[in-house]
Design an enzyme around this catalytic site. Sequence first.
Site, short mmCIF file in Angstrom:
data_model
loop_
_atom_site.label_atom_id
_atom_site.label_comp_id
_atom_site.label_asym_id
_atom_site.label_seq_id
_atom_site.Cartn_x
_atom_site.Cartn_y
_atom_site.Cartn_z
N HIS A 259 30.00 67.64 41.83
CA HIS A 259 30.88 68.73 41.40
C HIS A 259 31.87 68.23 40.35
O HIS A 259 33.03 68.62 40.32
CB HIS A 259 31.62 69.32 42.62
CG HIS A 259 31.85 70.80 42.56
ND1 HIS A 259 31.08 71.72 43.23
CD2 HIS A 259 32.77 71.54 41.89
CE1 HIS A 259 31.52 72.95 42.99
NE2 HIS A 259 32.55 72.86 42.17
N GLY B 235 29.72 63.84 33.94
CA GLY B 235 30.11 62.82 32.97
C GLY B 235 29.22 62.71 31.75
O GLY B 235 29.38 61.77 30.96
N ARG C 23 28.34 63.16 28.19
CA ARG C 23 29.23 63.43 27.06
C ARG C 23 28.55 63.31 25.71
O ARG C 23 29.22 63.31 24.66
CB ARG C 23 30.45 62.48 27.11
CG ARG C 23 31.32 62.66 28.36
CD ARG C 23 32.02 64.01 28.38
NE ARG C 23 32.81 64.23 29.58
CZ ARG C 23 32.37 64.91 30.66
NH1 ARG C 23 31.15 65.43 30.68
NH2 ARG C 23 33.14 65.07 31.71
C1 LIG Z 1 37.26 73.74 36.50
C2 LIG Z 1 35.93 73.59 37.13
C3 LIG Z 1 35.39 74.64 37.86
C4 LIG Z 1 34.12 74.52 38.45
N1 LIG Z 1 33.60 75.60 39.13
C5 LIG Z 1 32.35 75.50 39.66
C6 LIG Z 1 31.76 76.62 40.33
O1 LIG Z 1 32.34 77.69 40.47
N2 LIG Z 1 30.50 76.46 40.82
C7 LIG Z 1 29.79 75.28 40.69
O2 LIG Z 1 28.65 75.19 41.13
N3 LIG Z 1 30.35 74.22 40.07
C8 LIG Z 1 31.58 74.30 39.54
N4 LIG Z 1 32.12 73.22 38.87
C9 LIG Z 1 31.31 71.99 38.73
C10 LIG Z 1 30.40 72.05 37.50
O3 LIG Z 1 29.39 73.01 37.66
C11 LIG Z 1 29.71 70.69 37.23
O4 LIG Z 1 29.08 70.26 38.40
C12 LIG Z 1 30.64 69.61 36.72
O5 LIG Z 1 31.63 70.15 35.88
C13 LIG Z 1 29.81 68.58 35.96
O6 LIG Z 1 30.58 67.51 35.51
P1 LIG Z 1 31.14 67.43 33.99
O7 LIG Z 1 32.21 68.43 33.89
O8 LIG Z 1 31.65 66.02 33.90
O9 LIG Z 1 29.99 67.71 33.05
C14 LIG Z 1 33.38 73.31 38.29
C15 LIG Z 1 33.91 72.28 37.53
C16 LIG Z 1 35.17 72.40 36.94
C17 LIG Z 1 35.68 71.26 36.10
#
Ligand SMILES: Cc1cc2nc3c(=O)[nH]c(=O)nc-3n(C[C@H](O)[C@H](O)[C@H](O)COP(=O)(O)O)c2cc1C
Length: 337
Positions: free
Chosen positions: A236, A269, A271
Amino acid sequence: MDINTIHRSAKARFRGACRVCPVCNGTICAGEVPGMGGLGTGAAFRHNIQALAECRLNLRTVHSVKKPDLACRILGLDLALPVIGAAIGGIALNMNGAMAEAEYTAAIISGCRQAGTIGMTGDGPVPVVFDAGLDAIGREDGWGIPVIKPRDTDKIVELAKQAAAAGAPAFGMDIDAAALVNMTNAGQPVGPKTIQELAYIKNHTPIPFIVKGIMTPDDAEACWQAGVDAIVVSNHGGRALDHTPGTAEVLPYVAEAVKGKMTVLVDGGIRSGTDVLKMLALGADAVLLGRPLAIAAVGGGADGVAFVLNKYKAELSAAMILTGTAGLSDVPVEILW
Ligand SMILES: Cc1cc2nc3c(=O)[nH]c(=O)nc-3n(C[C@H](O)[C@H](O)[C@H](O)COP(=O)(O)O)c2cc1C
């Protein structure tokens, strides 16, 4: 449009909720949940970045790969690149009102489609999060994948049926949100699921089922036994449990358990297009991109999202040429040093 303009505009709109750092690595925003950071010490977010940084590529140029093929087929969907927009829910609630939820989900869903791929939408304690995502998907002829929180199983089935009715080709459940207190506090309890509960959801829903938030081979194997169609190796973005390893560290073990039996996606992660290639060499069929696309959506709307995805596409193409990788169906681990 250029990346600096997108980032400048995003920074202004976030008003500190995200600093839009030159490298989005979870350092400054550690502990900022709500916000864009990783939970607690922020270690899990940073481990995602570190794990990819420690993974190196063999530069090879004596070969015939001049025009690599970036197309891929994921869950029966033809994509121009192996990068899917990750679900990010609650931008309006958590980010100093940087963007309305409807505007945000529309930017992700339309921008992904514009770039030849597909985006996901999120879920949250207030109905507007899921509903805005479904609306955006409906407006793009069903071209998007909603991700539902690990709610009560019958509620998941109900929401997944709504997704199918909107034309979505698949739905997800972010099982790693199993201890999310803001859902429980809002009277919408979430929790872990047994193999039987996963099988129940699978057997009562009409479209492919993706379980997001798998970090061990055992959990992946359990998903496969339940009939789940795809998993996302994910922590997540470091927002579920502090001190998990980076996803690039666990991916090879998870892939060894289930690759070929079900679709294996990964996020955390990533990028650059080079990072995408590393994840594919470690065993993923495709990747999800989170914060970089969230920043692009806030800074440049759908065009910003498409711009960033095309940037990743160009970087991936260059990395494939420079590692001698012709296509994406089975990227050899030998491209890693
Ligand atoms: C602000 C925020 C809100 C998120 N909300 C959700 C969500 O509602 N449902 C979900 O499956 N993942 C959610 N995620 C996780 C993202 O889907 C994803 O797994 C994660 O951002 C991947 O890592 P990265 O941001 O480093 O690419 C959220 C992430 C962030 C940063």
